[in-house]
Design a protein around this motif. Structure first.
Motif, PDB file in Angstrom:
ATOM      1  N   LYS A   1       0.829  -1.208   0.000  1.00  0.00           N
ATOM      2  CA  LYS A   1       0.000   0.000   0.000  1.00  0.00           C
ATOM      3  C   LYS A   1       0.863   1.257   0.000  1.00  0.00           C
ATOM      4  CE  LYS A   1      -3.803   2.343   2.372  1.00  0.00           C
ATOM      5  NZ  LYS A   1      -3.150   3.672   2.290  1.00  0.00           N
ATOM      6  N   GLU A   2       1.906   1.273   0.803  1.00  0.00           N
ATOM      7  CA  GLU A   2       2.718   2.481   0.922  1.00  0.00           C
ATOM      8  C   GLU A   2       3.499   2.754  -0.358  1.00  0.00           C
ATOM      9  OE1 GLU A   2       3.123   2.627   5.766  1.00  0.00           O
ATOM     10  OE2 GLU A   2       4.896   2.061   4.585  1.00  0.00           O
TER      11      GLU A   2
ATOM     12  N   ASP B   1       0.859   4.091  -2.759  1.00  0.00           N
ATOM     13  CA  ASP B   1       0.446   5.444  -2.363  1.00  0.00           C
ATOM     14  C   ASP B   1       1.480   6.475  -2.794  1.00  0.00           C
ATOM     15  OD1 ASP B   1      -1.835   4.443  -1.199  1.00  0.00           O
ATOM     16  OD2 ASP B   1      -1.133   4.656   0.878  1.00  0.00           O
TER      17      ASP B   1
ATOM     18  N   LYS C   1       0.561   9.340  -5.560  1.00  0.00           N
ATOM     19  CA  LYS C   1       0.562  10.734  -5.115  1.00  0.00           C
ATOM     20  C   LYS C   1       1.312  11.605  -6.111  1.00  0.00           C
ATOM     21  CE  LYS C   1       2.031  13.809  -1.385  1.00  0.00           C
ATOM     22  NZ  LYS C   1       2.738  13.919  -0.074  1.00  0.00           N
TER      23      LYS C   1
END
Length: 314
Positions: free
Chosen positions: A288-289, A292, A296
């Motif tokens: 997920k990180e 993300d 972004k």
């Protein structure tokens, strides 16, 4: 539904196995992935890559020269060539995926372990600044090989002897066994590594000497970005209990060698081992990180000067 495609490309006269994970819908970004020592793309096929593709991030990778399915004969195991060849292979593969126009999705490059050290060496090389590095939106390092962990650090005599032998017998193969239990906290992953015939743990003296030289140069801060704006963004992820590459070397490099990079982030994974992408159920957090951070920067808009129209940052 993630689509997978396999192919072969030829770089410098060597056929290399490639594999892609493609989103079923819109491609928001592309990620070029560089794997590590005795590693191959198949090790990521059930976790990180499909997780990213499901979020609109197309992943493209190749089994590096001497590794994985790019090895067709026993004498090719670990035969990476010198660092110049390693970087040229990366350059040719990355160029295949760079944006051709402003409507194309931005490209990111990620390296794990030895591949992380290769990525750092690559984006710091002036040879590739204008043609490639400035066209990449961001660079991600997973447990990069900047320094040996205390558990893996060889003696000074062994390093010196290895470099000398590498000049005399560059293609001589040498097995460098990495303990699977040092790579992941997940017993199932550890067992799968033991049974993986593509993870042959074999390098050549030339390749291992090049690896040592790159690592030493990074750890001593001799290799780093020299100009502002060339490397647009950098993300580091490293586990504090990594027993293969050293967390402290990554932290030190991030703090001391990325002064020319404005957009940078260091993520400390407390208690995690070397393979953040395969360290048990917690790895979902890592997936997920990474996603993300990429997305972004896909959506990010930068205003250039007063009164100028917002412009997509590539």
């Amino acid at each position: 539904m993630v689509q997978e495609k396999e192919s072969t490309i030829e770089i410098g006269g060597q056929p290399l196995y490639t594999r892609s994970w493609l989103p079923d819908g819109q491609i928001k970004a592309k990620l070029v992935f560089i794997h590590g020592f005795s590693d191959h793309l198949g090790r990521y096929a059930d976790g990180l890559f499909p997780a990213l593709a499901n979020r609109g991030i197309a992943v493209h990778g190749f089994d590096q020269r001497g590794w994985g399915k790019s090895v067709r004969k026993s004498e090719e195991k670990g035969r990476t060539g010198p660092t110049t060849q390693v970087l040229e292979d990366m350059a040719e593969f990355i160029k295949l995926h760079l944006p051709k126009g402003y409507t194309d999705p931005p490209v990111f490059v990620m390296g794990h372990s030895m591949g992380g050290g290769q990525v750092l060496t690559f984006f710091s090389d002036p040879k590739y600044e204008d043609s490639i590095v400035t066209k990449v939106r961001g660079w991600l390092l997973e447990s990069p090989f900047i320094g040996f962990s205390p558990e893996e650090r060889p003696s000074t005599i062994k390093i010196f002897a290895g470099r000398l032998a590498g000049k005399l017998l560059p293609h001589q193969q040498l097995v460098h066994k990495i303990n699977p239990e040092n790579l992941s906290r997940d017993p199932r992953v550890v067992e799968s590594i033991r049974k993986d015939e593509l993870m042959h743990d074999t390098g050549t003296l030339e390749g291992l000497a090049g690896l040592l030289d790159r690592t030493t140069a990074l750890d001593q801060g001799q290799v780093k970005p020299r100009k502002k704006g060339v490397v647009k963004a950098v993300w580091f992820g490293h586990g504090t209990m990594d027993k293969t590459t050293w967390f402290e070397s990554s932290r030190r490099y991030f703090e001391n060698c990325l002064g020319e990079v404005e957009d940078k982030e260091f993520r400390k994974y407390d208690g995690w081992y070397h393979q953040l992408h395969a360290d048990g159920p917690d790895s979902e957090v890592f997936f997920k990180e990474v996603g993300d951070w990429i997305l972004k920067r896909v959506d990010e808009v930068v205003v250039k000067g007063e009164g100028d129209k917002p412009e997509a940052k590539l």
